[in-house]
Enzyme design. Structure first.
Site, PDB file in Angstrom:
ATOM      1  N   HIS A 331      59.593  47.538  39.347  1.00 50.19           N
ATOM      2  CA  HIS A 331      58.501  47.046  38.520  1.00 50.19           C
ATOM      3  C   HIS A 331      57.188  47.351  39.225  1.00 50.19           C
ATOM      4  CE1 HIS A 331      55.865  44.120  36.466  1.00 50.19           C
ATOM      5  NE2 HIS A 331      56.696  44.283  35.460  1.00 50.19           N
ATOM      6  N   ASP A 390      63.681  44.258  31.412  1.00 56.09           N
ATOM      7  CA  ASP A 390      64.159  45.255  30.449  1.00 56.09           C
ATOM      8  C   ASP A 390      65.577  45.717  30.751  1.00 56.09           C
ATOM      9  OD1 ASP A 390      61.894  45.400  28.780  1.00 56.09           O
ATOM     10  OD2 ASP A 390      60.857  46.614  30.275  1.00 56.09           O
TER      11      ASP A 390
END
Length: 454
Positions: A331, A390
């Protein structure tokens, strides 16, 4: 004299596209030389500070003796830990409406305020007369995000106070868009599925007695049937995707377009256009496709060495889309862990058991555990790598029988709450239009008349 054959647009752009690539290419060394923070991030991945916000906070590092040390990720909405918020409503009620109230108004509602807010949202779940027929059903698209954007921009034509920038009017517009975005998304999918795929066409109106998550499943499914667990897991997904600081691409887009003085419909359309990119809201689709490719190319899914070998091929650009990425891992902000992924995983596991997909959940868990090892072996990384939200969201949507075309729209149904909060905060504190600088490295040239050019 023989007449030259006219060049068509495709041939023309093929040729001149290559010219554009050559003309516009800037060497990486120049970016370093002038200290340009590409992507508005420094070499350590830290975002350039461009504003202040009350709305949310992210923590991925701790300061220890003047040094930044990676830590487990934390996320707060309006001062409340996302972990505490989820614990507070889970098992008792649906959370989407409660957290929407929190993000918009800065405080948690009491029981009476929450019930009134739900009534307002439910009363707003209506579209103009014949809008579904005249706008959504006309020119259906496989790209549902484009379909939603078209619908949002068209809704501006039905608003007599479209350009009024007063906070009360912007709040009205935001609440209406929050309420109807699930309708625009699901109806847009049904139109595509009917006209482009030849399936049956049906439109279910939302039920004013149900939560947002329940209404999404009710509108989507032919028989309107869903389980409480399914609705609760979708509700958790919506809450976890609602807001993530002012620096993510679509929220920053919201701020930029709001600072220009544009109307709410244009701002939301711009944010939708940003979110649809595979580097932002479309990432969960890539995870599902990557995992499908893994199952097709690893003969023994219980063999962790075989899985590690496949993951290595991904990084070496030898597998899947050959982009060199393990989707769902890492991320821009978080290092050791994404708190949203940690919260979500337990709910994903419960849903997988209920759906008889324990083995598939086990593969996801193995990849989550093994991928950081493979990345550490093959890449020079400045911070830890972990699964982001996700990584699991696409698997959840698949278990909920949500079509791939609606994965990113579901993200949008959640994130429009954060966009709305940031739009209002930007307008309350507006000072100047957001206008970053670009340093020109253009070479000045002497003008030549047309007849003298080679």
């Amino acid at each position: 004299m023989e007449q030259k054959e006219k060049m068509n647009l495709v041939d023309y752009t093929d040729i001149y596209g290559k010219i554009c690539e050559q003309t516009d290419l800037i060497s990486a060394e120049l970016f370093d030389e002038f200290g340009v923070k590409r992507g508005l991030r420094d070499k350590n991945g830290n975002g350039v500070l461009s504003g202040l916000t009350h709305i949310s906070k992210i923590q991925a590092f701790k300061e220890v003796n003047g040094e930044k040390i990676p830590c487990d990720g934390k996320l707060w909405y309006r001062g409340y830990s996302i972990i505490d918020l989820v614990k507070g409503f889970h098992g008792e009620r649906f959370g989407y409406e409660e957290v929407t109230y929190l993000l918009l108004f800065g405080r948690l509602p009491n029981m009476a305020e929450l019930e009134e807010f739900k009534r307002v949202l439910n009363a707003s779940r209506t579209l103009p007369t014949n809008f579904t027929r005249d706008v959504i059903m006309k020119a259906p698209s496989k790209d549902i995000m484009n379909s939603i954007t078209k619908s949002v921009l068209t809704l501006a034509s039905y608003d007599d106070n479209m350009a009024d920038p007063s906070i009360s009017n912007v709040l009205r517009q935001c609440l209406q868009l929050i309420a109807i975005l699930p309708m625009l998304s699901v109806y847009g999918y049904h139109a595509y599925n009917h006209y482009e795929c030849g399936d049956s066409f049906y439109i279910h109106r939302p039920d004013e007695n149900l939560s947002t998550a329940e209404n999404i499943l009710l509108m989507l499914r032919p028989d309107k049937v869903y389980t409480e667990l399914e609705a609760k897991v979708l509700d958790i997904a919506l809450v976890l995707h609602m807001e993530h600081g002012g620096g993510n691409n679509s929220t920053f887009t919201t701020r930029v377009v709001s600072s220009a003085g544009s109307d709410t419909y244009s701002v939301v359309a711009a944010a939708l256009s940003s979110l649809k990119g595979p580097k932002h809201g479309g990432a969960n689709i890539k995870v599902v496709e990557m995992m499908r490719d893994l199952r097709e190319n690893v003969s023994d899914l219980h063999d962790e060495e075989a899985i590690k070998e496949y993951l290595g091929k991904l990084l070496d650009k030898q597998a899947f889309d050959k982009k060199g990425l393990i989707y769902g891992m890492g991320h821009a902000v978080y290092s050791l862990s994404d708190p949203r992924a940690r919260i979500f995983k337990s709910f994903v596991e419960r849903l997988a058991k209920a759906k008889g997909r324990d083995e598939e959940f086990g593969i996801y868990s193995a990849v989550e555990r093994l991928a950081p090892e493979v990345i550490a072996e093959k890449r020079k990384i400045y911070k830890g790598v972990s699964a982001n939200v996700d990584f699991y969201s696409g698997f959840v949507y698949n278990m909920l029988d949500i079509p791939l075309e609606l994965y990113t729209p579901i993200f949008a149904m959640a994130r429009i709450v954060g966009w709305s909060a940031h739009r209002i905060e930007e307008l309350v504190n507006v000072d100047k239009i957001i206008r970053p600088a670009y340093l020109s490295i253009m070479e000045e040239k002497d003008y030549k008349p047309l007849e003298d050019r080679e």
